[in-house]
Design an enzyme around this catalytic site. Sequence first.
Site, mmCIF file in Angstrom:
data_model
loop_
_atom_site.group_PDB
_atom_site.id
_atom_site.type_symbol
_atom_site.label_atom_id
_atom_site.label_comp_id
_atom_site.label_asym_id
_atom_site.label_seq_id
_atom_site.Cartn_x
_atom_site.Cartn_y
_atom_site.Cartn_z
ATOM 1 N N CYS A 92 4.985 -5.718 -3.959
ATOM 2 C CA CYS A 92 6.051 -5.892 -2.980
ATOM 3 C C CYS A 92 5.460 -5.824 -1.579
ATOM 4 O O CYS A 92 4.793 -4.839 -1.232
ATOM 5 C CB CYS A 92 7.132 -4.825 -3.114
ATOM 6 S SG CYS A 92 8.416 -5.023 -1.847
ATOM 7 N N LEU B 22 13.189 -4.036 -1.075
ATOM 8 C CA LEU B 22 13.452 -3.406 -2.380
ATOM 9 C C LEU B 22 14.872 -2.863 -2.525
ATOM 10 O O LEU B 22 15.073 -1.748 -3.023
ATOM 11 C CB LEU B 22 12.445 -2.270 -2.630
ATOM 12 C CG LEU B 22 11.324 -2.558 -3.608
ATOM 13 C CD1 LEU B 22 10.353 -1.380 -3.640
ATOM 14 C CD2 LEU B 22 11.858 -2.818 -5.001
ATOM 15 N N LYS C 276 15.864 -6.988 -11.091
ATOM 16 C CA LYS C 276 15.349 -6.650 -9.760
ATOM 17 C C LYS C 276 14.458 -5.425 -9.928
ATOM 18 O O LYS C 276 14.774 -4.521 -10.725
ATOM 19 C CB LYS C 276 16.512 -6.312 -8.813
ATOM 20 C CG LYS C 276 16.072 -5.725 -7.481
ATOM 21 C CD LYS C 276 15.263 -6.717 -6.650
ATOM 22 C CE LYS C 276 14.701 -6.086 -5.376
ATOM 23 N NZ LYS C 276 13.780 -7.031 -4.662
HETATM 24 O O1 LIG Z 1 11.578 -7.221 -0.395
HETATM 25 C C1 LIG Z 1 11.688 -7.163 -1.656
HETATM 26 O O2 LIG Z 1 12.575 -6.511 -2.271
HETATM 27 C C2 LIG Z 1 10.656 -7.943 -2.406
HETATM 28 N N1 LIG Z 1 10.398 -9.194 -1.944
HETATM 29 C C3 LIG Z 1 9.412 -9.980 -2.494
HETATM 30 O O3 LIG Z 1 9.183 -11.136 -2.074
HETATM 31 N N2 LIG Z 1 8.686 -9.487 -3.531
HETATM 32 C C4 LIG Z 1 8.893 -8.250 -4.041
HETATM 33 O O4 LIG Z 1 8.203 -7.848 -5.001
HETATM 34 C C5 LIG Z 1 9.931 -7.448 -3.465
HETATM 35 CL CL1 LIG Z 1 10.234 -5.868 -4.129
#
Ligand SMILES: O=C(O)c1[nH]c(=O)[nH]c(=O)c1Cl
Length: 312
Positions: A130, A75, A45
Site C-alpha cells: 500500500c 486504507l 478490501k
Molecule cells: O490507499 C489505499 O487504500 C490503497 N491504494 C492502492 O492503490 N493500493 C493499496 O494497496 C491500498 Cl491499501
Amino acid sequence: MNLTANIAGFNFDHILLNAAGVVCQTSDELDSVLASDYTGAVVTKSATPSLRPGNVSPRYHELTNGLGTINSMGLPNEGFDYYMDYVTQKQTDKPIFFSVAGLSKQENLDMLHKIEESEFNGLVELNLSCPNVPGKPQTAYDSETTEEILTEVFSFFTKPLGVKLPPYFDIVHFDNIANILNKFPLAFVNAINSIGNGLVIDEETDTVVIKPKGGFGGVGGPIVKATALANVRALRQRLNPSIKMVGTGGVTSGRDVYEHVLCGADLVEVGSQLAIEGTSVFERLEKELAAILTEKGYNSLDEVRGQLKIIE
Ligand SMILES: O=C(O)c1[nH]c(=O)[nH]c(=O)c1Cl
C-alpha cells in the site's frame, strides 16, 4: 473452451476477479463481484485490525484522458472482524481471497493468527504494497523486512497465502524479491499494485487532483500496463512453479487479459476499469478473451500461459 485456473487446490471456473480495493469494501460490493457469472473469485478490501475512515477527500480521480486513475484512499476499510464475518459466513462455490494490510509487522501477524485459528477456508492475500498511508513505506520495497515478516508468518500459518507486490523497475530488484519469495511456500504472488506516488494535475486549475499527501497517489489503469506485464513476466520467469501468478494492472480489454496470461498469469484482476465500468466489465472481458483464443485456434488458457515469445 477451458478458461479455468487452479491455485492451491482451489478451482477457478473463470480467471477474472476484482483487484483489492475496488468494489470490495462492503458486503454488498463483495456480493456484486461474487454474483457475476464471469468472475472466478473475489478479493476483499485490504483489512486493518480496526475500522479506518482513510484519507481525506478528494482521494480518487479518473484521468480525463481515460488513461487511468490515481488514488490515495489511505486504507479505508470496515475493520478485520467485518471481513472475517463476511468470508466465514459466505458459503459460495467461488474461492474468496481475504486481503490484509497491517500497519506494522505485529498487526499483520495478529490478523494472520486469527485467520489461522478461524473457520475461514479460502486464500489470504498479504498486501505488502500500500503506497498511501502517510509515513508508512511500501513494505515489499524493503527486502529485509519482507523476509522477516514472511519468516514469522510461515512459522505458524498453514492456510494458502500469497503476497500483493508493488511494481519493480530494475532487473536486479526482480532477482532480489524473487530470491526472497522462493524461500517460502507461497500459494501465489500478485503483481502489481498501483504505481506508488504518481502526480496528476488538473489542466484547468493547475492544481493536483487529489488532496492527501499534496496530490501524490497510486496510479492505475492503461497507463501502467507495460509495467504490470513486465512484473508478471519477470516474476513468472524467476519464481518456483509452485508459486502461482495473479496478474493485475492495466486491464481494459480481452487483449490485455490475454497478454497477462501470455506473461504467466493464472488469474487476472481488474481494478481501475472495474471502478469505471462496473461489474459488467467481467462479461465483456471474458467474451473478448474467448474470441481471441478462438481466432488463434486455442481451446484452453493452458496453451497460452507463459508462452510469450521473444525475438531470438
Ligand atoms: O490507499 C489505499 O487504500 C490503497 N491504494 C492502492 O492503490 N493500493 C493499496 O494497496 C491500498 Cl491499501
